[in-house]
Design a protein around this motif. Structure first.
Motif, PDB file in Angstrom:
ATOM      1  N   TRP A 126       0.846  -1.203   0.000  1.00  0.00           N
ATOM      2  CA  TRP A 126       0.000   0.000   0.000  1.00  0.00           C
ATOM      3  C   TRP A 126       0.878   1.250   0.000  1.00  0.00           C
ATOM      4  N   LYS A 238     -13.087   0.421   5.706  1.00  0.00           N
ATOM      5  CA  LYS A 238     -13.437  -0.359   4.517  1.00  0.00           C
ATOM      6  C   LYS A 238     -14.624  -1.276   4.783  1.00  0.00           C
ATOM      7  N   ARG A 246     -12.744   8.129  10.447  1.00  0.00           N
ATOM      8  CA  ARG A 246     -11.344   8.061  10.850  1.00  0.00           C
ATOM      9  C   ARG A 246     -11.131   7.266  12.145  1.00  0.00           C
ATOM     10  N   TYR A 324      -9.736  -4.037  -5.536  1.00  0.00           N
ATOM     11  CA  TYR A 324      -8.828  -3.492  -6.541  1.00  0.00           C
ATOM     12  C   TYR A 324      -8.457  -4.545  -7.580  1.00  0.00           C
TER      13      TYR A 324
HETATM   14  N1  PMP Z   1      -4.085   0.077   5.078  1.00  0.00           N
HETATM   15  C1  PMP Z   1      -4.477  -0.181   3.822  1.00  0.00           C
HETATM   16  C2  PMP Z   1      -3.950  -1.409   3.159  1.00  0.00           C
HETATM   17  C3  PMP Z   1      -5.375   0.673   3.166  1.00  0.00           C
HETATM   18  O1  PMP Z   1      -5.759   0.416   1.929  1.00  0.00           O
HETATM   19  C4  PMP Z   1      -5.845   1.812   3.840  1.00  0.00           C
HETATM   20  C5  PMP Z   1      -6.803   2.722   3.113  1.00  0.00           C
HETATM   21  N2  PMP Z   1      -6.516   4.022   3.098  1.00  0.00           N
HETATM   22  C6  PMP Z   1      -5.398   2.048   5.146  1.00  0.00           C
HETATM   23  C7  PMP Z   1      -4.520   1.160   5.732  1.00  0.00           C
HETATM   24  C8  PMP Z   1      -5.813   3.242   5.949  1.00  0.00           C
HETATM   25  O2  PMP Z   1      -7.163   3.267   6.206  1.00  0.00           O
HETATM   26  P1  PMP Z   1      -7.820   4.329   7.170  1.00  0.00           P
HETATM   27  O3  PMP Z   1      -6.779   5.315   7.535  1.00  0.00           O
HETATM   28  O4  PMP Z   1      -8.966   4.917   6.406  1.00  0.00           O
HETATM   29  O5  PMP Z   1      -8.311   3.553   8.358  1.00  0.00           O
END
Ligand code: PMP
Ligand code: GLU
Length: 398
Positions: A126, A238, A246, A324
């Protein structure tokens, strides 16, 4: 005025997922009909029962500073969730709630890493991992994989990358950007290797836990012999369509949780009170509340797979989770249209945006410059139109 910025910020790359989303919004504001499949964000709204919990929290005046690692009731709910869904034993003292999993990961990097430490990243990874590691002045060490291995790495590759400086190994399963899911057996083999290196901390990012089309989610911390070395990352963005709230969290050995709490206490304090109460409602509910979304994602995965398969030159894996596709587009490198020659995946991305009005993200941001990432967190109608544009635009290249 001296407008010099810190070396830290000068050395930091802008997040390519966010940059493409921003560019799409700018073009849309100019009246261009851009379809953005750039950012990884569920297009569903947060379920009503979660929103109701937030409204109730406001009415009950959950409006004050919160304990730095998160409300105890939320950490208790997370502890139960870990047990119920993942068979993991994390007590509330081993859990830290942060402002998204992004913040959880940054806390970890800043709390554990020292300059010169090496962090192994299983590529494709990521986009933000590498920058977080750089902010902590540590050195990312990349292990490559390709479609031929379904974008997974082997324990032998990991062993070859380990040096006396290796401090951590970071990976996501289900994986953003490849959608690959490590099986229980594969995780067991990696765990068996890493137990021989007790100073290496494994960061297992499980934020796509619920978006898994091959069955039960598997956590590497489930193996008792390794769990003292594992930090499990998760969040509600997700799985519960709560990106804007957040809320992310870690389950970790207590010494790591304590360090992250100390770090967070100086940066952000405890995260938003209302969002914490909403997340508690989400995590106390049975995981079946997300099953409708998962069914929709699987249908879209199948649709996109069949549509992308019709585009000449794209090489695909079948993603088993997340939302994805990460096709290899290198067959287009060296091809031209008018005055534009495509030399890499960034060029192709800009070509698709400018000529086809479709926004994707270049694979180099994820450690694989042969590929492009497409997020299919959009309606079937939008996806069908987007892939039609992609096919027609790629056909211009020769
Ligand atoms: N880890 C992965 C693999 C992600 O795709 C995401 C998406 N942005 C995140 C962490 C962070 O997610 P969030 O900060 O929205 O909790
Ligand atoms: N995780 C999402 C993505 O990869 C959200 C954007 C981001 O925070 O980078 O697109």
């Amino acid at each position: 005025m001296n407008k010099t910025l810190s070396n830290r910020i000068n050395n930091l790359s802008e997040s390519q997922t966010l940059a493409m989303a921003r560019l799409s919004r700018e073009l849309q504001a100019e009246g261009k009909d851009v379809i953005s499949l750039s950012i990884g964000e569920p297009d569903f709204n947060t379920p009503d029962f979660i929103k109701d919990a937030a409204k109730k929290a406001l009415d009950e005046n959950y409006t004050h500073y919160t304990p730095v690692p998160g409300y105890l009731e939320l950490r208790q709910a997370i502890s139960k969730k870990f047990k119920r869904d993942n068979k993991l034993d994390y007590s509330p003292e081993q859990i830290v709630v942060s402002t998204g999993a992004k913040h959880s990961l940054t806390n970890l990097a800043l709390s554990i890493l020292n300059p010169g430490d090496e962090v192994i990243l299983l590529a494709p990874y990521w986009v933000s991992y590498i920058e977080m590691i750089k902010i902590a002045e540590a050195t990312p060490v990349l292990i490559s994989s390709s479609i031929s291995t379904d974008f997974k790495v082997t324990p032998a590759q990991i062993k070859a990358a380990i040096t006396p400086k290796t401090r951590m190994l970071w990976f996501s399963s289900p994986c953003n950007p490849s959608g690959s899911v490590y099986t229980k057996e594969e995780l067991f083999e990696i765990a068996q290797l890493l137990k021989n290196y007790p100073d290496i901390i494994i960061v297992s990012d499980e934020i796509y836990e619920h978006i898994n089309f091959i069955g039960k989610h598997e956590s590497i911390a489930q193996f008792d012999f390794i769990n003292e070395q594992v930090v499990t990352i998760n969040g509600v963005s997700k799985g519960f369509a709560m990106t804007g709230w957040r809320i992310g969290y870690i389950g970790a050995p207590k010494w790591i949780a304590d360090a992250c709490t100390k770090m967070q206490g100086q940066f952000t304090s405890g995260t938003c009170s209302i969002a914490q109460k909403a997340a508690q409602a989400a995590l106390e509910a049975d995981a079946s509340v997300v099953s409708e979304m998962v069914i929709a994602f699987e249908k879209r995965r199948n649709l996109v797979f069949s549509l992308l398969s019709e585009i000449p030159g794209l090489v695909l894996n079948e993603p088993k989770g997340a939302f994805y596709f990460f096709p290899d587009v290198s067959a287009y490198f060296g091809k031209s249209y008018k005055n534009t020659t495509i030399t890499n995946s960034s060029d192709l991305c800009m070509f698709l945006l400018n000529e086809g009005l479709i926004a994707l993200v270049s694979g180099d941001a994820f450690g694989n410059p042969e590929c492009l990432r497409l997020s299919y967190a959009a309606s079937e109608e939008v996806l069908t139109e987007a892939i039609k544009r992609m096919k027609n635009t790629l056909a211009l290249l020769c």
